[in-house]
Design an enzyme around this catalytic site. Structure first.
Site, PDB file in Angstrom:
ATOM      1  N   ASP A 228      18.148 -64.500  27.734  1.00 35.37           N
ATOM      2  CA  ASP A 228      17.895 -65.332  26.562  1.00 35.37           C
ATOM      3  C   ASP A 228      16.585 -64.849  25.952  1.00 35.37           C
ATOM      4  O   ASP A 228      15.511 -65.096  26.512  1.00 35.37           O
ATOM      5  CB  ASP A 228      17.813 -66.800  27.009  1.00 35.37           C
ATOM      6  CG  ASP A 228      17.614 -67.744  25.826  1.00 35.37           C
ATOM      7  OD1 ASP A 228      17.177 -67.290  24.755  1.00 35.37           O
ATOM      8  OD2 ASP A 228      17.881 -68.946  25.999  1.00 35.37           O
TER       9      ASP A 228
ATOM     10  N   LYS B  37      13.286 -69.834  16.630  1.00 31.92           N
ATOM     11  CA  LYS B  37      11.907 -69.743  17.093  1.00 31.92           C
ATOM     12  C   LYS B  37      11.133 -68.671  16.344  1.00 31.92           C
ATOM     13  O   LYS B  37      10.058 -68.903  15.816  1.00 31.92           O
ATOM     14  CB  LYS B  37      11.875 -69.449  18.601  1.00 31.92           C
ATOM     15  CG  LYS B  37      12.750 -70.362  19.409  1.00 31.92           C
ATOM     16  CD  LYS B  37      12.289 -71.814  19.363  1.00 31.92           C
ATOM     17  CE  LYS B  37      13.185 -72.689  20.207  1.00 31.92           C
ATOM     18  NZ  LYS B  37      12.788 -74.089  20.183  1.00 31.92           N
TER      19      LYS B  37
ATOM     20  N   ILE C 184      15.229 -65.472  22.874  1.00 30.63           N
ATOM     21  CA  ILE C 184      14.965 -66.134  21.599  1.00 30.63           C
ATOM     22  C   ILE C 184      13.507 -66.121  21.188  1.00 30.63           C
ATOM     23  O   ILE C 184      13.192 -66.384  20.035  1.00 30.63           O
ATOM     24  CB  ILE C 184      15.488 -67.585  21.567  1.00 30.63           C
ATOM     25  CG1 ILE C 184      14.762 -68.461  22.597  1.00 30.63           C
ATOM     26  CG2 ILE C 184      16.977 -67.640  21.774  1.00 30.63           C
ATOM     27  CD1 ILE C 184      15.099 -69.939  22.421  1.00 30.63           C
TER      28      ILE C 184
ATOM     29  N   TYR D 237      13.528 -73.923  30.973  1.00 33.44           N
ATOM     30  CA  TYR D 237      13.683 -74.820  29.825  1.00 33.44           C
ATOM     31  C   TYR D 237      14.561 -76.016  30.237  1.00 33.44           C
ATOM     32  O   TYR D 237      15.689 -75.838  30.689  1.00 33.44           O
ATOM     33  CB  TYR D 237      14.329 -74.028  28.686  1.00 33.44           C
ATOM     34  CG  TYR D 237      14.977 -74.812  27.574  1.00 33.44           C
ATOM     35  CD1 TYR D 237      16.298 -74.575  27.229  1.00 33.44           C
ATOM     36  CD2 TYR D 237      14.271 -75.759  26.837  1.00 33.44           C
ATOM     37  CE1 TYR D 237      16.907 -75.254  26.192  1.00 33.44           C
ATOM     38  CE2 TYR D 237      14.877 -76.447  25.795  1.00 33.44           C
ATOM     39  CZ  TYR D 237      16.195 -76.188  25.479  1.00 33.44           C
ATOM     40  OH  TYR D 237      16.795 -76.859  24.460  1.00 33.44           O
TER      41      TYR D 237
END
Lengths: 445, 549
Positions: free
Chosen positions: A238, A280, A240, A153
């Site tokens: 992570d 998200k 998410i 990202y």
């Protein structure tokens, strides 16, 4: 005429303020600017730029709307007497207990009950962006390094490095094995960091991966855990997009792996930290809700205090506590959301196939990772950027180039599909198909 | 040497990591002055302290002296050896690098770092370690005790009464009333849909909210200053606003001058993560703790001699904990001072709307208007939590005329944004003019009343307070009750007040007050009925102190 001299010394700012590390001059953000200046609208601006660079989930708004209509009291204050103890606590960085409990239960639901979360280990932050930065501040000193698998990202360059002074050393993955993380590439990254005289403090993975749109397999997670234990470093996972995996069984959380190996649990516990957010999975980026879940007591304590710099308003916490405790609503939401994302993914992959474009096999997330290398004039980074310019300025599609994700191979692009209506998606696919046709015809001629 | 270069040069191309990775493994000592290896690691970071200038000579002569001086001055603990040391930095250069990269207290004890069985504990950063240590301060201990045993008139009458938290609950009823009546419409009103509320918005706040906040701030200053909404950055709380400004205005190793006594939270807000120092500038009870520009000047000069670069002044107006207001002339003198020294001024005005006396509150925004001064060095921090009884909402404001600071703050605000839901509610609330006017008026009245009662109560017990006209606290002189006139005596009294009196107050040492025996009492969390209870408890403690002789 003499040239004027500035007699008053202008007052200086810090290096952080003047650095480029916010990363907003990269193509990733330039595409957004293009969108801001000329945004697509079905009726009013049908030839505008379609935003496909923003991983936002708009497919399940109606469910949220429905909930809030039916539960107006959730949105305002604390209806019903909050115990005086809760009142005492809830205004500080501990956060509302009922919200933390609801969050823990929601995270458990997403993992199909295959992992347990203790609400006392949940630390609240204003978004996952803040959570990642905060963890970096806690786990590493300025000049230390985190290992992050590529492609990653683009925001990590800013979130992990800007104020913290910490470096990112890439774990270079490639398409030959679908960009999976292997012990070899982990080791290579570590050695690379050592050769640069950087002290590695941890590995940060995104699972499901952004931008790949794929979950990390259990076997790989176990290898990563072994690696971090051997090197005595941390692991930040992570997660998410965990609720955006197209089916619950395909996503394996590091929490599950930890729990399934109680014999080695104590070796790993203190080094594992999970980042989560409602931006998200629940499509609530505007609410700014992120969490850090850590198995390390000291990290929890520290993160909690540091979260005073990134608090969630109590009113937002209250609303979400109500919403997330309604397990009937949440399970219905999660299921519906997964199904709709899967359908969208199907539409986009099919549409791209028609244009002869291949995608990486994905099973999660709000985007797909497509391979446009056959369309590059030159198979290198410049070639990729040329194609990207065409996509943004001529086709008017804001798609993110792989180079901004630090992909080691040119030609890959991330395209988001969940932040628009199905119709807009069709429009975007039509533009791509037309472009590819034109290119093929040009070749023939 | 990439490592040290990366410390001082924050303008690294994000791809530099990969070019280094792709190129040969042998590191060549390029760039920077002088010899390779360990020497660079010693010299270059410390150049950062010596104003970034000073060639190799200064860089080699000063660091050694500075090392010993800083060691003594900051009373730092040595960090223990790491479990898996990376290729050969010498242990002394490691310390020096530690000293220069962070001026935080560090206390990674050996016990923590030593291996337990086969599982070596994972390291946490020095920043984290400093936070863990800070947790033992009375400020945090008191808060914790309160949370474990909070007073409630009915349910827990022997619990601890919270007087250590500057929070305003006096007008919560007004806010609650409004919210219940208007909240739903405010959020789910006619024009809005969920999709608007929930999607990404500018991280530095909705323009509509900035408009009403600017208007509100102008009302607070009674129209004497007007605020341009485009110069506002909204943040999740005012702590983070202070921290953000610290990141924007200073580099690790730099310092801010802060008049004492100051709000205990500044230590965390300014120093924790930024590596920046606070240089306390003492004010004295003889002057009613008012700020003297001479004292600032002395502190600035002393810092310079030590080789510490002062980047600005941070102060609160109304002051926390003392509660006094800055006089107009003092503000003008301050502006002249920062201009002359070419530094910044950060003015924390979060209690601006909570002045309850007859004195006129002069905002720095107003002072800047009439002075012919460079506004680019003046920055204001504000927040709605305190003036509007909205602590849980966490709304902070940075106001600046410096476009570069604004630009950087806007980008930093992604780490600390306010939820759209909350913003929407606030827009509605602050647009309700009659509500706001009534609120401000009632709030000031209640504060004044509470202040009056509290001070009178303390006076009856023989405890004097400084005359304050702003904020939520009394600043009380309890030196008559402490056994030894020093910090130890003060802490003993604090302990008695907490454990025997069951009231949590803030001792002056937490506020860096140089005169022992002063305590901060926040009265705005109390109801009128609580005041006699508090006074009774103080009386008991005071008697037990006196009887001990």
């Amino acid at each position: 005429m003499a040239i004027g001299i500035d007699l008053v010394p202008s007052v200086q700012l810090s290096r952080v303020a003047e650095s480029e590390k916010h990363g907003e001059n990269s193509p990733y953000f330039a595409g957004w600017k293009a969108y801001d200046e000329d945004p697509y609208h079905e009726v009013e601006n049908p030839s505008g730029v379609i935003q496909m660079g923003l991983a936002e989930n708009q497919v399940s708004f109606d469910l949220l709307e429905d909930y809030l209509e039916k539960h107006p009291e959730a949105s305002i204050w604390g209806k019903g007497a909050l115990g005086f103890r809760e009142k005492a606590l809830f205004q500080d960085y501990h956060g509302l207990l009922s919200f933390r409990k609801a969050m823990a239960s929601f995270m458990e639901q997403i993992r199909g009950g295959r992992a347990k979360f203790d609400s006392e280990r949940i630390v609240l932050t204003a978004g996952a962006t803040a959570a990642n930065e905060l963890l970096t501040f806690i786990l590493a000193n300025p000049g230390d390094a985190l290992l992050v698998p590529t492609p990653y990202y683009p925001g990590f360059d800013r979130d992990l490095r800007w104020r913290t002074g910490v470096r990112i050393v890439p774990i270079i993955c490639n398409s030959s094995n679908n960009f999976q993380i292997t012990p070899q590439v982990l080791e290579a990254a570590y050695e690379n960091a050592e050769s640069l005289n950087l002290r590695v403090r941890g590995v940060l993975i995104t699972n499901p991966s952004n931008p790949l749109g794929a979950t990390i397999q259990r076997q790989v997670l176990e290898e990563i855990l072994d690696f971090v234990a051997r090197k005595n470093i941390h692991l930040v996972s992570d997660e998410i997009y965990s609720g955006s995996a197209f089916s619950s069984s395909e996503f394996v959380s590091v929490a599950e792996v930890l729990e399934s190996r109680p014999d080695r649990h104590h070796r790993y516990r203190d080094r594992v930290h999970i980042v989560y957010s409602l931006s998200k999975d629940l499509g609530l980026p505007g609410f700014r809700v992120g969490t850090i879940y850590s198995y390390n007591d000291k990290v929890v304590t520290t993160a909690r205090r540091m979260s005073s710099f990134t608090l969630i308003s109590s009113q937002t916490q209250h609303l979400l506590a109500c919403m997330l405790s309604d397990t009937e609503f949440t399970s219905r939401y999660i299921e519906t959301n997964r199904a709709r994302l899967k359908k969208r993914y199907g539409i986009i992959v099919e549409g791209l196939e028609k244009a002869g474009i291949e995608c990486l096999g994905g099973n999660a997330g709000l985007f797909c990772w497509m391979n446009l290398s056959p369309l590059l004039e030159e198979l290198d980074r410049e070639g990729e950027l040329e194609l990207w310019k065409t996509l943004v300025y001529e086709l008017k599609l804001n798609i993110s180039p792989g180079s901004s994700c630090h992909c080691s191979e040119p030609g890959w692009f991330r395209v988001c599909f969940a932040n628009m209506s199905e119709h807009t998606l069709e429009v975007a696919l039509a533009r791509i198909q037309k472009y590819v046709e034109q290119r093929m015809n040009a070749v023939i001629i | 040497m990439t490592r040290t270069r990366s410390y001082i040069d924050r303008n690294l191309d994000p791809d530099e990591d990969y070019r280094a990775a792709a190129s040969s493994k042998t590191t060549s000592s390029g760039g920077g002055g002088g010899s390779g290896g360990a020497a660079m690691r010693v010299i270059v970071p410390l150049q950062g302290i010596v104003q970034g200038r000073g060639g190799l000579v200064l860089g080699s002569v000063i660091p050694c002296a500075l090392f010993y001086f800083l060691r003594l001055y900051l009373k730092r603990h040595r960090s223990g050896p790491s479990k898996t040391p990376p290729p050969s930095p010498s242990s002394s250069s490691d310390q020096l690098t530690d000293v220069s990269t962070g001026v935080l207290q560090r206390s990674l004890s050996r016990a923590y770092l030593s291996p337990r069985g086969s599982a070596a504990p994972a390291h946490v950063s020095s920043r984290a370690a400093s936070v863990l240590k800070d947790g033992d301060s009375p400020y945090f201990v008191g808060l914790k005790r309160f949370q474990e045993d909070p007073y409630d008139e009915l349910a827990n009458p022997n619990g601890i009464i919270q007087l250590g938290y500057a929070e305003n609950k006096l007008c919560l009823d007004l806010v609650r009333e409004w919210a219940l009546a208007n909240g739903r419409h405010a959020i789910l009103g006619d024009e809005l849909s969920i999709s608007w509320l929930t999607t990404y918005k500018p991280f530095d706040g909705l323009m509509k909210l900035k408009l009403v906040v600017a208007e509100f701030m102008s009302q607070i200053t009674e129209g004497s200053a007007s605020f341009d909404p485009s110069q506002l950055v909204l943040t999740a709380g005012s702590s983070t606003a202070i921290e953000m400004l610290t990141f924007c205005l200073s580099d690790p190793g730099n310092a801010f001058l802060v008049p004492t006594p100051y709000y205990p939270g500044f230590d965390g807000d300014v120093k924790w993560r930024s590596g920046v120092e606070i240089i306390p500038v003492p004010c004295r009870s003889a002057d009613n703790f008012s700020l003297s520009v001479n004292a600032l000047d002395r502190a600035f000069y002393q810092a310079k001699k030590r080789g510490v670069r002062v980047r600005g002044i941070i102060l609160s107006n109304p002051s926390n904990p003392v509660g006094t207001l800055l006089k107009r002339e003092t503000l003008y003198d301050l502006l002249d001072f920062v201009s002359e020294k070419n530094i910044h001024l950060v003015c924390n005005e979060i209690f601006a709307g909570s002045s309850h006396g007859d004195e006129e509150f002069v905002s720095v925004a107003e002072a800047v208007k009439s002075e012919d001064c460079d506004r680019s060095r003046v920055h204001m921090v504000y927040g709605l939590s305190d003036d509007m009884c909205l602590t849980g909402f966490n709304i902070g404001v940075i106001y600046s005329s410096n476009n570069n600071v604004l630009a950087a703050s806007k980008k930093l605000s992604r780490f600390t944004s306010i939820s759209t839901l909350t913003q929407q509610l606030l827009i509605s609330m602050l647009s309700d003019a009659s509500f706001v006017q009534n609120f401000i008026r009632v709030n000031q009245k209640r504060l004044q009343k509470m202040y009056g009662e509290f001070v009178a109560g303390l006076k009856k017990l023989g405890i004097k307070c400084t005359k304050s006209t702003g904020g939520f606290c009394c600043w009380a002189d309890m030196s008559g009750l402490i056994r030894s006139y020093n910090e130890k005596g003060e802490m003993e009294l604090w302990g008695k007040l907490l454990n025997i009196g069951k009231i949590n107050v803030t001792p002056g040492s937490c506020c860096q007050c140089i005169e022992p025996g002063w305590f901060r009492f926040c009265f705005s969390t109390l109801s009128e009925d609580d005041v006699p209870v508090v006074m009774e408890r103080i009386r008991k403690v005071s008697e037990s102190c006196k009887s001990l002789g």
